[in-house]
Design an enzyme around this catalytic site. Structure first.
Site, PDB file in Angstrom:
ATOM      1  N   HIS A   1     -15.639  24.029  19.962  1.00 18.83           N
ATOM      2  CA  HIS A   1     -14.613  24.678  20.789  1.00 18.83           C
ATOM      3  C   HIS A   1     -13.325  24.758  19.956  1.00 18.83           C
ATOM      4  O   HIS A   1     -12.957  23.781  19.296  1.00 18.83           O
ATOM      5  CB  HIS A   1     -14.395  23.839  22.065  1.00 18.83           C
TER       6      HIS A   1
ATOM      7  N   CYS B   1      -2.866  -0.173  10.739  1.00 22.48           N
ATOM      8  CA  CYS B   1      -2.001   0.885  11.285  1.00 22.48           C
ATOM      9  C   CYS B   1      -2.448   1.302  12.673  1.00 22.48           C
ATOM     10  O   CYS B   1      -1.761   1.061  13.657  1.00 22.48           O
ATOM     11  CB  CYS B   1      -2.034   2.094  10.359  1.00 22.48           C
TER      12      CYS B   1
ATOM     13  N   ARG C   1     -10.273  24.492  20.603  1.00 26.39           N
ATOM     14  CA  ARG C   1      -9.145  23.598  20.895  1.00 26.39           C
ATOM     15  C   ARG C   1      -9.591  22.167  21.173  1.00 26.39           C
ATOM     16  O   ARG C   1      -8.889  21.401  21.814  1.00 26.39           O
ATOM     17  CB  ARG C   1      -8.337  24.145  22.084  1.00 26.39           C
TER      18      ARG C   1
ATOM     19  N   LYS D   1       6.006   8.656  14.255  1.00 21.18           N
ATOM     20  CA  LYS D   1       5.024   7.822  13.540  1.00 21.18           C
ATOM     21  C   LYS D   1       4.104   7.096  14.521  1.00 21.18           C
ATOM     22  O   LYS D   1       2.876   7.067  14.352  1.00 21.18           O
ATOM     23  CB  LYS D   1       5.770   6.805  12.666  1.00 21.18           C
TER      24      LYS D   1
ATOM     25  N   TYR E   1       0.806  -1.216   0.000  1.00 18.58           N
ATOM     26  CA  TYR E   1       0.000   0.000   0.000  1.00 18.58           C
ATOM     27  C   TYR E   1       0.846   1.276   0.000  1.00 18.58           C
ATOM     28  O   TYR E   1       0.367   2.333  -0.384  1.00 18.58           O
ATOM     29  CB  TYR E   1      -0.942  -0.005   1.211  1.00 18.58           C
TER      30      TYR E   1
HETATM   31  N1  SAJ Z   1     -12.231   5.310  12.969  1.00 17.32           N
HETATM   32  C1  SAJ Z   1     -13.216   5.560  13.911  1.00 17.32           C
HETATM   33  N2  SAJ Z   1     -13.517   6.856  14.214  1.00 17.32           N
HETATM   34  C2  SAJ Z   1     -12.884   7.909  13.610  1.00 17.32           C
HETATM   35  C3  SAJ Z   1     -11.880   7.652  12.655  1.00 17.32           C
HETATM   36  C4  SAJ Z   1     -11.580   6.334  12.364  1.00 17.32           C
HETATM   37  O1  SAJ Z   1     -13.805   4.631  14.479  1.00 17.32           O
HETATM   38  O2  SAJ Z   1     -13.231   9.051  13.922  1.00 17.32           O
HETATM   39  C5  SAJ Z   1     -11.874   3.920  12.632  1.00 17.32           C
HETATM   40  C6  SAJ Z   1     -12.019   3.624  11.133  1.00 17.32           C
HETATM   41  O3  SAJ Z   1     -13.346   3.281  10.825  1.00 17.32           O
HETATM   42  C7  SAJ Z   1     -11.050   2.478  10.960  1.00 17.32           C
HETATM   43  C8  SAJ Z   1      -9.936   2.813  11.949  1.00 17.32           C
HETATM   44  O4  SAJ Z   1     -10.486   3.745  12.862  1.00 17.32           O
HETATM   45  O5  SAJ Z   1     -11.632   1.243  11.339  1.00 17.32           O
HETATM   46  C9  SAJ Z   1      -8.672   3.390  11.329  1.00 17.32           C
HETATM   47  O6  SAJ Z   1      -9.020   4.271  10.283  1.00 17.32           O
HETATM   48  P1  SAJ Z   1      -8.389   5.708  10.075  1.00 17.32           P
HETATM   49  O7  SAJ Z   1      -9.223   6.397   9.105  1.00 17.32           O
HETATM   50  O8  SAJ Z   1      -8.185   6.368  11.391  1.00 17.32           O
HETATM   51  O9  SAJ Z   1      -6.928   5.490   9.568  1.00 17.32           O
HETATM   52  P2  SAJ Z   1      -6.109   4.482   8.613  1.00 17.32           P
HETATM   53  O10 SAJ Z   1      -5.724   3.286   9.443  1.00 17.32           O
HETATM   54  O11 SAJ Z   1      -6.817   4.218   7.349  1.00 17.32           O
HETATM   55  O12 SAJ Z   1      -4.823   5.404   8.307  1.00 17.32           O
HETATM   56  C10 SAJ Z   1      -4.029   5.855   9.380  1.00 17.32           C
HETATM   57  C11 SAJ Z   1      -3.728   7.365   9.190  1.00 17.32           C
HETATM   58  N3  SAJ Z   1      -3.148   7.901  10.401  1.00 17.32           N
HETATM   59  C12 SAJ Z   1      -3.600   9.048  10.976  1.00 17.32           C
HETATM   60  O13 SAJ Z   1      -4.546   9.660  10.546  1.00 17.32           O
HETATM   61  C13 SAJ Z   1      -2.877   9.528  12.181  1.00 17.32           C
HETATM   62  C14 SAJ Z   1      -2.776   7.547   8.021  1.00 17.32           C
HETATM   63  O14 SAJ Z   1      -2.391   8.913   7.907  1.00 17.32           O
HETATM   64  C15 SAJ Z   1      -1.531   6.698   8.234  1.00 17.32           C
HETATM   65  O15 SAJ Z   1      -0.593   6.848   7.180  1.00 17.32           O
HETATM   66  C16 SAJ Z   1      -1.983   5.260   8.274  1.00 17.32           C
HETATM   67  O16 SAJ Z   1      -2.832   5.113   9.427  1.00 17.32           O
HETATM   68  C17 SAJ Z   1      -0.749   4.366   8.385  1.00 17.32           C
HETATM   69  O17 SAJ Z   1      -0.388   3.755   7.369  1.00 17.32           O
HETATM   70  O18 SAJ Z   1      -0.102   4.357   9.450  1.00 17.32           O
END
Ligand code: SAJ
Length: 429
Positions: A240, A256, A242, A202, A10
């Site tokens: 808010h 991830c 912040r 990271k 990916y």
């Molecule tokens: N999720 C929630 N609530 C939210 C956001 C996400 O329940 O508000 C869930 C999603 O449905 C999913 C899981 O969390 O099941 C993870 O999804 P995600 O959208 O948070 O992230 P990933 O895993 O697709 O990608 C993340 C990203 N990291 C951050 O935003 C800090 C991406 O930038 C990274 O490059 C990626 O991990 C990685 O490869 O590490």
């Protein structure tokens, strides 16, 4: 300039393509013969918007080639997977194998950059000693750096170029050499630091998201019994300046956010209580959803359940670590009849090709993945085929009013309605 990208998953494949787009002669390397065969036939093993066209163009123009073995080059980028083992400890074997594979080709003046997620200190403690086999003076004759990938699956193409880059060198010269390479395509700012800090950055990024989602999931659970709509409460809290609370859901999936916090727990020898608790809350959320589903169909003889969405997040075809899969498996192991529909994820897990087939004689639809297409389904036709019209929304994806006109009883996690149902079912039994 010639670059080898080791690992065509990916991250590696889009990185290889974007480097080629910027005039670099790229060899993409993967030990998986099937991946190389697919790419050499102009197939794409990953579904990411924009990737197929770029890979094909770069192959045709001769700047991008694929092979099972590395070759001599100016720079090597390592982007292989780093899963956690059954005991949740990081498995770095793919990174070490990738480093071993390039050692015979490394020469004075080369650059090696690791992008795979690794525990803090890994480059200094494990990769530098491994690279010393080359006989080159590390940091002077062979430049070594760590630069984490940060791209968002589904938006990789624009984030690969637009996001800021963190580059941690084993020394300043190594960081500067790596910055020259990434400066060829990165439009965001490039921040230089040492390799251990970059490794930690990271892990902190993804762990902060996991902790935030765990908080949202906890607030959802509390709101249900407090008679509050958590979605509205989070929306208002986020006005808010912040505060930025994320969204509750059926759990945290993917490869991830649900994995990287374990690297921190491992590095801290278990002494990371907040990180560990967030992981535990998010990992237990699918079981909480299963209990809700059971209560919704508790009064029905041999109920049929329909899950909408197998992918770990909306508009994705990726089922790795998906809470939907955990929920499906738990329901099947409890003996429920379960149909699933996900338009993106193929035939695995008994996925039906039509939502109408999946909803036929169903007693409850459970929306688990927030695919945009789920908002446009023909709910009149779906409702017509169902035995009991119940809808559980774990993503706040649909307006209950739009479903109620089709006769659905609507429930959403994080709202009092779901709790009232539970108490009523408990009273009934
Ligand atoms: N999720 C929630 N609530 C939210 C956001 C996400 O329940 O508000 C869930 C999603 O449905 C999913 C899981 O969390 O099941 C993870 O999804 P995600 O959208 O948070 O992230 P990933 O895993 O697709 O990608 C993340 C990203 N990291 C951050 O935003 C800090 C991406 O930038 C990274 O490059 C990626 O991990 C990685 O490869 O590490």
């Amino acid at each position: 300039m010639q670059v080898n990208v080791i690992g065509l998953g990916y991250i590696g494949l889009p990185t290889a393509a974007v480097l080629a787009e910027h005039g670099i002669d790229v060899r993409g390397v993967d030990i998986n013969a099937a991946v190389i065969a697919t790419l050499n036939r102009s197939g794409i093993p990953i579904n990411e918007p924009g990737l197929r066209d770029s890979v094909r163009t770069q192959m045709t123009e001769g700047r991008l080639r694929f092979s099972a073995v590395p070759d001599y080059a100016d720079a090597y980028i390592i982007a292989v997977q780093t899963p956690v083992g059954p005991d949740r400890s990081p498995d770095l074997s793919y990174v070490h194998a990738a480093v071993d594979s390039i050692i015979p080709y490394l020469r004075e003046g080369n650059l090696v950059v690791v992008e795979s997620t690794i525990p803090p200190g890994t480059v200094n403690r494990h990769i530098v000693p491994q690279l010393k086999q080359t006989g080159l003076d590390i940091g002077r004759q062979l430049f070594v750096a760590y630069s984490p990938e940060r791209v968002y699956p589904g938006n990789v193409w624009s984030e690969l170029v637009g996001n800021d880059r963190i580059i941690g060198g084993v020394n300043e010269e190594s960081a500067r050499e790596a910055a020259k390479l990434y400066g060829r395509f990165v439009k965001g700012s490039i921040h230089l630091t040492d390799s251990a800090t970059a490794e930690m950055v990271k892990l902190m990024e993804n762990t902060s998201r996991d902790v935030n989602i765990a908080f949202a999931n906890e607030m959802a659970r509390i709101s249900e019994s407090a008679g509050i709509n958590v979605w509205e409460a989070i929306r208002l809290a986020n006005t808010h300046p912040r505060v930025r609370i994320l969204q509750p859901g059926p759990g945290v999936g993917g490869h991830c956010i649900a994995v990287d916090p374990w690297f921190i727990v491992d590095s801290a020898h278990g002494d990371a209580p907040l990180t560990l608790l967030a992981r535990t809350i998010n990992d237990h959320t699918p079981a909480r959803i299963v209990r809700m589903i059971e209560s919704l169909v508790a009064g029905i003889d041999t109920p049929v359940l329909t899950l909408l969405g197998l992918a770990y997040k909306g508009n994705s075809d990726d089922t790795r670590g998906s809470p939907s899969v955990a929920i499906l498996q738990a329901l099947l192991s409890k003996g429920y009849a379960v149909n699933v529909f996900d338009p993106y994820t193929g035939n695995a897990y008994g996925n039906k090709s039509s939502v109408y087939e999946a909803a036929e004689r169903s007693d409850c639809l459970i929306l688990l993945t927030d695919h945009a297409v789920f908002r446009e389904l023909d709910y009149t036709r779906i409702a017509a085929g169902m035995n009991t019209r119940q809808f559980l929304d774990t993503r706040n994806a649909l307006d209950p009013a739009d479903l109620e006109i089709h006769g659905f009883a609507c429930y959403r996690i994080g709202t009092p309605g779901i709790n009232r149902t539970r108490s009523r079912e408990a009273d009934d039994h």
